[in-house]
Design an enzyme around this catalytic site. Structure first.
Site, mmCIF file in Angstrom:
data_model
loop_
_atom_site.group_PDB
_atom_site.id
_atom_site.type_symbol
_atom_site.label_atom_id
_atom_site.label_comp_id
_atom_site.label_asym_id
_atom_site.label_seq_id
_atom_site.Cartn_x
_atom_site.Cartn_y
_atom_site.Cartn_z
ATOM 1 N N LYS A 38 -46.329 -9.610 -9.490
ATOM 2 C CA LYS A 38 -46.717 -10.763 -8.684
ATOM 3 C C LYS A 38 -45.722 -10.905 -7.529
ATOM 4 O O LYS A 38 -44.507 -10.765 -7.720
ATOM 5 C CB LYS A 38 -46.708 -12.017 -9.559
ATOM 6 C CG LYS A 38 -47.176 -13.293 -8.870
ATOM 7 C CD LYS A 38 -47.198 -14.439 -9.877
ATOM 8 C CE LYS A 38 -47.653 -15.755 -9.279
ATOM 9 N NZ LYS A 38 -47.678 -16.841 -10.287
ATOM 10 N N SER A 42 -51.947 -19.117 -10.844
ATOM 11 C CA SER A 42 -51.637 -18.558 -9.548
ATOM 12 C C SER A 42 -51.443 -17.047 -9.547
ATOM 13 O O SER A 42 -51.384 -16.423 -8.499
ATOM 14 C CB SER A 42 -50.371 -19.214 -8.998
ATOM 15 O OG SER A 42 -49.235 -18.908 -9.809
ATOM 16 N N SER A 68 -50.522 -20.518 -15.095
ATOM 17 C CA SER A 68 -50.662 -19.523 -14.039
ATOM 18 C C SER A 68 -50.718 -18.082 -14.519
ATOM 19 O O SER A 68 -50.987 -17.178 -13.734
ATOM 20 C CB SER A 68 -49.521 -19.670 -13.025
ATOM 21 O OG SER A 68 -49.723 -20.819 -12.256
#
Length: 551
Positions: free
Chosen positions: A164, A244, A268
């Protein structure tokens, strides 16, 4: 699309947005009202996107560095490798490599080939990858040499991993999807060093909801200015990606990597993993280092793996965990790796007692998952979800990020960025608002506006942790439960403030084709047990189906 993501709190901002007028003298009723607003943000209607493709990624430049090395990787080669790699778990891929039928170089090129074919600027594009490691092919070639010299010491050796893009990585800017950080070149985060020390290959960075979905408020999950709009392979533009860690979930589902790393403050990892029919693990806070990861909250943040199956998840968690003295919540090394993968195949659910929420029983997929667990010997106890509020949830994030982001910039960020506060970044964004923040920056404004005394902040954190633990501990104690069963990230908020671990596993698809996950939640440092329970359920149910258009 129902998913309890705290980063959608802006949807009820008119009733609970913090301000500098808020003081500890406000009455309990007001705090409870703010907490109850969380129920209003558990549903978010899917809608049209303002922005689809990135305005900051030049695809020609992205691939120029790989073109020569990929010339010999033809469609014929790709098709020959597909049955050996596509949707296979890491142990199976390693067997093929040890047998000499696949090399680490070919494996890396396989994923690069798929990313180039599916991820940008075509009718199937997913916009899940934000950057690639320009040296990854050469690094894979080195792994092949090391394999011949018997240097493989961990199952993650030679496996291409996507991170990420809020995780610091040497050689690739770490942007959190924000244009303000496009020049944030940094050293490796602690967990990246952990992965590399076990021999993992860093393939590149995954797109994300910008600033880990704590920035724009009224924006779709999976959007960032740098990376564009991430799309779900099970339904491009029709099924939400979750956030996210959107790019991490999508990239794993689409077989763009062997595994990916996400991060979670509240939901997330669980949200995008379940929305993309993958396995996502949110560990106990402190088991996995947070140093060098762009933060929201030093109280709640953690990194964790997203994979296609539970075995791979255990392998990646084994490579990630470890004590980091620079992380205030880091947990002393209690086990030696490999710990989580060891004997996973021998797991059993016989005699294990789980709480199942009565309010979720109308969900056909959840009800069916309960039946599967029962066939494996589990005892299921019906429980009611207690009405335990989480007062000050948003304020905790505001107050943490106000200081934690500055600490990151000063300690782990590029020294030439020049930002000293959240207001500095907001000012940068306003200079080109149409391109940099098309959905606004209302959550950042909320951070700037929020203030609290140290005493008040301490009280907020203590109350939230107590209430979060009560939510799970009371039914678990009363009914002698091993853990509780949820859906997707429906109870991620309470698990977050309790600092408890959770894992989500594919449990099927709605009539509209939307993936859902069965989520196991238990108490502190029960990662081993969670993986065992999830593994048994996964093997008994076999619910995951790869996205059709990306086979």
């Amino acid at each position: 699309m129902r998913y309890l993501i705290l980063f959608c709190l802006v949807l009820s901002a008119s009733s609970c947005k913090p301000s500098n007028e808020k003081t500890s003298k406000e009455d309990a009723a007001s705090e409870t009202e703010a907490s109850d607003d969380m129920s209003a943000i558990s549903t978010k209607d899917f809608r049209e996107f303002k922005v689809l493709d990135s305005k900051y990624i030049n695809t020609s430049e992205l691939w120029d560095v790989f073109n020569d090395d990929l010339k010999d990787f033809t469609e014929t080669t790709y098709k020959a490798l597909k049955p050996l790699v596509l949707d296979q778990d890491i142990p199976t891929i390693q067997k093929h490599i040890n047998a000499g039928t696949v090399s680490y170089e070919q494996l890396t090129k396989f994923y690069l080939y798929r990313i180039r074919q599916f991820d940008r600027q075509n009718d199937l594009s997913l916009n899940s990858v934000i950057a690639l490691n320009p040296n990854v092919i050469a690094e894979a070639q080195q792994k092949d040499i090391e394999l011949r010299n018997r240097m493989l010491k961990h199952p993650i050796f030679g496996m291409p991993i996507l991170l990420k893009d809020n995780i610091n990585t040497a050689g690739i800017p770490t942007t959190a999807g924000a244009v303000a950080l496009k020049d944030n070149t940094v050293e490796d985060a602690f967990i990246v060093s952990q992965l590399k020390s076990k021999g993992a290959l860093i393939l590149g960075k995954a797109n994300l909801s910008e600033w880990a979905y704590f920035f724009c408020g009224d924006c779709p999950s999976g959007y960032s200015a740098v990376g564009g709009q991430t799309l779900n392979p099970y339904g491009r533009k029709t099924i939400d990606t979750g956030g996210s860690s959107s790019g991490s979930g999508v990239a794993v589902a689409a077989n763009f990597c062997a595994a990916a790393i996400g991060s979670e403050t509240s939901g997330s990892i669980l949200s995008p993993a379940s929305q993309n029919s993958t396995v996502g693990f949110k560990p106990t806070i402190g088991l996995v280092s947070r140093s060098g990861i762009i933060p929201i909250s030093s109280t709640l943040d953690t990194a964790g793996p997203i994979t296609k199956n539970v075995m791979d998840n255990a392998i990646v968690l084994d490579a990630l965990f470890g004590e980091d003295v620079s992380d205030s919540k880091s947990i002393y090394n209690l086990w030696e790796s490999p710990f989580y993968q060891k004997d996973l195949e021998k797991s059993s659910l016989k005699g294990k007692r789980f709480g199942a929420y009565k309010s979720l029983m109308d969900d056909k997929l959840y009800a069916n998952a309960i039946k599967v667990l029962k066939t494996q010997g589990a005892e299921i106890i019906d429980i009611e979800a207690a009405e335990i509020p989480l007062p000050g949830f948003l304020r905790l994030l505001n107050l943490d990020m106000k200081t934690d982001l500055v600490t990151y910039l000063n300690t782990y960020g590029n020294e030439n960025l020049g930002y000293a506060s959240i207001e500095d970044i907001m000012a940068f964004n306003k200079a080109d608002s149409l391109n940099v923040m098309p959905y606004g920056q209302s959550l950042f404004q909320g951070i700037a506006d929020d203030f609290a005394t140290e005493e008040e902040f301490t009280k907020i954190k203590a109350t939230l942790k107590t209430n979060g633990k009560r939510f799970f501990d009371e039914p678990m104690t009363a009914h002698h439960l091993e853990g509780v069963l949820s859906i997707n990230n429906y109870h991620a908020g309470h698990a977050a403030v309790a600092e408890y671990p959770a894992i989500t596993v594919p449990m099927g698809y709605t009539d509209e084709g939307v993936p859902k996950g069965l989520t196991f939640i238990s108490s502190r440092l029960t990662e081993k047990q969670l993986l065992q329970w999830a593994y048994v359920y996964e093997q008994a149910s076999k619910m995951r189906i790869a996205p059709i258009n990306y086979n």
